[in-house]
Write a protein that holds these residues in place. Structure first.
Motif, PDB file in Angstrom:
ATOM      1  N   ALA A 160       0.853  -1.203   0.000  1.00 56.15           N
ATOM      2  CA  ALA A 160       0.000   0.000   0.000  1.00 56.15           C
ATOM      3  C   ALA A 160       0.885   1.248   0.000  1.00 56.15           C
ATOM      4  CB  ALA A 160      -0.905  -0.004   1.228  1.00 56.15           C
ATOM      5  N   PRO A 161       0.373   2.361  -0.532  1.00 59.90           N
ATOM      6  CA  PRO A 161       1.187   3.578  -0.617  1.00 59.90           C
ATOM      7  C   PRO A 161       1.640   4.101   0.752  1.00 59.90           C
ATOM      8  CG  PRO A 161      -0.844   3.830  -1.886  1.00 59.90           C
ATOM      9  CD  PRO A 161      -0.970   2.552  -1.105  1.00 59.90           C
ATOM     10  N   VAL A 162       2.740   4.840   0.730  1.00 57.53           N
ATOM     11  CA  VAL A 162       3.195   5.617   1.884  1.00 57.53           C
ATOM     12  C   VAL A 162       2.802   7.068   1.627  1.00 57.53           C
ATOM     13  CG1 VAL A 162       5.209   6.454   3.161  1.00 57.53           C
ATOM     14  CG2 VAL A 162       5.117   4.072   2.397  1.00 57.53           C
ATOM     15  N   VAL A 163       2.205   7.711   2.644  1.00 58.15           N
ATOM     16  CA  VAL A 163       1.829   9.124   2.565  1.00 58.15           C
ATOM     17  C   VAL A 163       2.810   9.921   3.404  1.00 58.15           C
ATOM     18  CG1 VAL A 163       0.089  10.819   3.314  1.00 58.15           C
ATOM     19  CG2 VAL A 163      -0.623   8.711   2.162  1.00 58.15           C
ATOM     20  N   SER A 164       3.416  10.953   2.828  1.00 59.55           N
ATOM     21  CA  SER A 164       4.401  11.781   3.537  1.00 59.55           C
ATOM     22  C   SER A 164       3.937  13.233   3.591  1.00 59.55           C
ATOM     23  CB  SER A 164       5.742  11.660   2.806  1.00 59.55           C
ATOM     24  OG  SER A 164       6.545  12.798   3.022  1.00 59.55           O
ATOM     25  N   LEU A 165       3.993  13.824   4.801  1.00 66.10           N
ATOM     26  CA  LEU A 165       3.629  15.232   5.007  1.00 66.10           C
ATOM     27  C   LEU A 165       4.810  15.952   5.651  1.00 66.10           C
ATOM     28  CD1 LEU A 165       0.089  14.656   6.570  1.00 66.10           C
ATOM     29  CD2 LEU A 165       0.565  15.449   4.243  1.00 66.10           C
ATOM     30  N   SER A 166       5.131  17.134   5.143  1.00 67.15           N
ATOM     31  CA  SER A 166       6.266  17.901   5.647  1.00 67.15           C
ATOM     32  C   SER A 166       5.795  19.195   6.294  1.00 67.15           C
ATOM     33  CB  SER A 166       7.213  18.259   4.486  1.00 67.15           C
ATOM     34  OG  SER A 166       7.766  17.097   3.917  1.00 67.15           O
ATOM     35  N   ILE A 167       6.405  19.538   7.449  1.00 59.40           N
ATOM     36  CA  ILE A 167       6.095  20.795   8.131  1.00 59.40           C
ATOM     37  C   ILE A 167       7.398  21.392   8.671  1.00 59.40           C
ATOM     38  CG2 ILE A 167       4.808  21.903  10.029  1.00 59.40           C
ATOM     39  CD1 ILE A 167       2.783  19.625   9.898  1.00 59.40           C
ATOM     40  N   GLY A 168       7.549  22.716   8.507  1.00 59.46           N
ATOM     41  CA  GLY A 168       8.721  23.403   9.045  1.00 59.46           C
ATOM     42  C   GLY A 168       9.720  23.737   7.948  1.00 59.46           C
ATOM     43  N   ASP A 169      11.016  23.561   8.262  1.00 56.21           N
ATOM     44  CA  ASP A 169      12.057  23.897   7.294  1.00 56.21           C
ATOM     45  C   ASP A 169      11.926  23.057   6.023  1.00 56.21           C
ATOM     46  OD1 ASP A 169      13.284  25.870   8.816  1.00 56.21           O
ATOM     47  OD2 ASP A 169      14.704  24.486   9.752  1.00 56.21           O
ATOM     48  N   SER A 170      12.326  23.643   4.916  1.00 59.33           N
ATOM     49  CA  SER A 170      12.326  22.904   3.657  1.00 59.33           C
ATOM     50  C   SER A 170      13.559  22.003   3.596  1.00 59.33           C
ATOM     51  CB  SER A 170      12.272  23.860   2.473  1.00 59.33           C
ATOM     52  OG  SER A 170      13.396  24.692   2.487  1.00 59.33           O
ATOM     53  N   CYS A 171      13.564  21.097   2.657  1.00 56.66           N
ATOM     54  CA  CYS A 171      14.662  20.136   2.544  1.00 56.66           C
ATOM     55  C   CYS A 171      14.812  19.691   1.106  1.00 56.66           C
ATOM     56  CB  CYS A 171      14.400  18.911   3.422  1.00 56.66           C
ATOM     57  SG  CYS A 171      13.081  17.856   2.796  1.00 56.66           S
ATOM     58  N   VAL A 172      15.908  19.004   0.861  1.00 52.99           N
ATOM     59  CA  VAL A 172      16.072  18.306  -0.415  1.00 52.99           C
ATOM     60  C   VAL A 172      15.671  16.853  -0.187  1.00 52.99           C
ATOM     61  CG1 VAL A 172      17.680  17.608  -2.221  1.00 52.99           C
ATOM     62  CG2 VAL A 172      17.977  19.815  -1.060  1.00 52.99           C
ATOM     63  N   PHE A 173      14.723  16.402  -0.949  1.00 50.08           N
ATOM     64  CA  PHE A 173      14.299  15.000  -0.937  1.00 50.08           C
ATOM     65  C   PHE A 173      14.874  14.341  -2.180  1.00 50.08           C
ATOM     66  CE2 PHE A 173      11.122  11.906  -2.556  1.00 50.08           C
ATOM     67  CZ  PHE A 173      11.334  10.920  -1.608  1.00 50.08           C
ATOM     68  N   GLY A 193       4.027  22.001   4.437  1.00 51.89           N
ATOM     69  CA  GLY A 193       2.686  21.822   3.884  1.00 51.89           C
ATOM     70  C   GLY A 193       2.618  20.881   2.695  1.00 51.89           C
ATOM     71  N   ASP A 194       3.776  20.421   2.229  1.00 53.40           N
ATOM     72  CA  ASP A 194       3.780  19.555   1.044  1.00 53.40           C
ATOM     73  C   ASP A 194       3.337  18.126   1.373  1.00 53.40           C
ATOM     74  OD1 ASP A 194       4.827  21.744  -0.236  1.00 53.40           O
ATOM     75  OD2 ASP A 194       6.605  20.708  -1.020  1.00 53.40           O
ATOM     76  N   LEU A 195       2.664  17.541   0.403  1.00 55.36           N
ATOM     77  CA  LEU A 195       2.274  16.128   0.438  1.00 55.36           C
ATOM     78  C   LEU A 195       3.061  15.388  -0.627  1.00 55.36           C
ATOM     79  CD1 LEU A 195       0.296  13.661   0.881  1.00 55.36           C
ATOM     80  CD2 LEU A 195      -1.222  14.790  -0.765  1.00 55.36           C
ATOM     81  N   PHE A 196       3.456  14.165  -0.297  1.00 57.44           N
ATOM     82  CA  PHE A 196       4.073  13.285  -1.295  1.00 57.44           C
ATOM     83  C   PHE A 196       3.485  11.902  -1.057  1.00 57.44           C
ATOM     84  CE2 PHE A 196       8.225  13.991  -3.745  1.00 57.44           C
ATOM     85  CZ  PHE A 196       7.903  13.076  -4.725  1.00 57.44           C
ATOM     86  N   VAL A 197       3.041  11.249  -2.100  1.00 58.91           N
ATOM     87  CA  VAL A 197       2.518   9.885  -1.970  1.00 58.91           C
ATOM     88  C   VAL A 197       3.368   8.959  -2.833  1.00 58.91           C
ATOM     89  CG1 VAL A 197       0.520   8.377  -2.308  1.00 58.91           C
ATOM     90  CG2 VAL A 197       0.184  10.698  -1.426  1.00 58.91           C
ATOM     91  N   PHE A 198       3.759   7.822  -2.236  1.00 59.75           N
ATOM     92  CA  PHE A 198       4.608   6.848  -2.911  1.00 59.75           C
ATOM     93  C   PHE A 198       3.892   5.514  -2.949  1.00 59.75           C
ATOM     94  CE2 PHE A 198       7.128   9.956  -0.800  1.00 59.75           C
ATOM     95  CZ  PHE A 198       8.024  10.342  -1.775  1.00 59.75           C
ATOM     96  N   GLY A 199       3.401   5.156  -4.121  1.00 59.91           N
ATOM     97  CA  GLY A 199       2.745   3.862  -4.248  1.00 59.91           C
ATOM     98  C   GLY A 199       3.100   3.251  -5.585  1.00 59.91           C
TER      99      GLY A 199
END
Ligand code: MD3
Ligand code: FE
Length: 238
Positions: A160-173, A193-199
């Motif tokens: 099943a997919p992984v849901v990722s939510l980011s809050i605070g400082d930005s980063c390089v993914f 505030g960004d969402l990333f979904v990996f499925g």
């Protein structure tokens, strides 16, 4: 007048961030600015509660003896290298917090948003949202010096997919490939505030966080420094 006042250093690199959601690889969708500032502040408040226990934020120690620089608190199931348990037997033996219902609902909305047919271009992914029932979350905290090396997430007995939510400082993914922990990879900036979904075909890709950008958290996100990342997962355990 100093030159940096005339020509200020951009804290946030201009990139494709304002171009809206985008497909990074099959099954991997980045949705910039998905959480409102109010939702971010509310989640930061919950983070404060989670870190009060019963299990504190902790930097996991890998089997080779190396301690991770990222600190984590878990919900639903406690992750330790490399398995899930109901008690934090590698920390203080205490039971993990429940996985909240609001986060199940948020996870479903996230999968639906990322896998809208026009975005994901794969109709079979759109069907995943309604039944998506994450039962574990790793809540990672990055200080200015923290990073996460390239790895795969394969302790879950589910694709099943992984849901990722980011809050605070930005980063390089850094999003890699399923074969090797090296190139080819794509670097994506993740912001508060960004969402990333990996499925789908991306579920078992190598990925990591090479760098967090200190001082880039929006003033109103609720976190004055550092970065929080929530990853929701389906463990496939009972
Ligand atoms: C791609 N966390 O907790 S989130 C992790 O920002 C982890 O804290 C990073 O990698 C962070 O395991 C990256 C993005 C992420 C999470 C899980 C994935 C990407 C993924 C699982 C499979 C493929
Ligand atoms: Fe990961």
């Amino acid at each position: 007048m100093s030159d940096d006042a005339l020509f200020p250093v951009e804290l946030v690199q201009p990139d494709t961030h304002d171009a809206g959601p985008r497909l990074i690889a099959p099954g991997a969708v980045h949705v910039p600015g998905w959480l409102s500032m109010e939702q971010q502040r509310w989640i930061v408040d919950r983070f404060g509660e989670w870190t009060r226990g019963p299990v504190p934020l902790r930097a996991a120690t890998l089997p080779g003896g190396h301690q991770m620089s990222v600190r984590t608190v878990c919900l639903g199931w406690h992750w330790q290298p490399y398995r899930y348990t109901r008690e934090a037997t590698d920390v203080n033996g205490r039971p993990v917090l429940d996985f909240p219902d609001w986060m199940v609902r948020l996870g479903r909305k996230a999968v639906a948003a990322a896998y809208a047919p026009e975005l994901a271009k794969d109709a079979s992914l759109a069907d995943l949202a309604a039944d998506y029932t994450p039962d574990a979350a790793l809540v990672n905290f990055y200080n200015n010096a923290a990073a996460m090396g390239m790895h795969q997430d394969k302790d879950e007995h589910s694709n099943a997919p992984v849901v990722s939510l980011s809050i605070g400082d930005s980063c390089v993914f850094r999003f890699g490939n399923t074969e090797t922990r090296t190139k080819p990879y794509t670097d994506v900036h993740l912001r508060s505030g960004d969402l990333f979904v990996f499925g789908g075909a991306s579920r078992f890709a190598y990925h990591g966080i090479p760098k967090v950008h200190p001082g880039t958290a929006p003033a109103d996100c609720g976190l004055s420094e550092g970065r929080i990342n929530i990853t929701m997962r389906v463990t496939g355990l009972s």
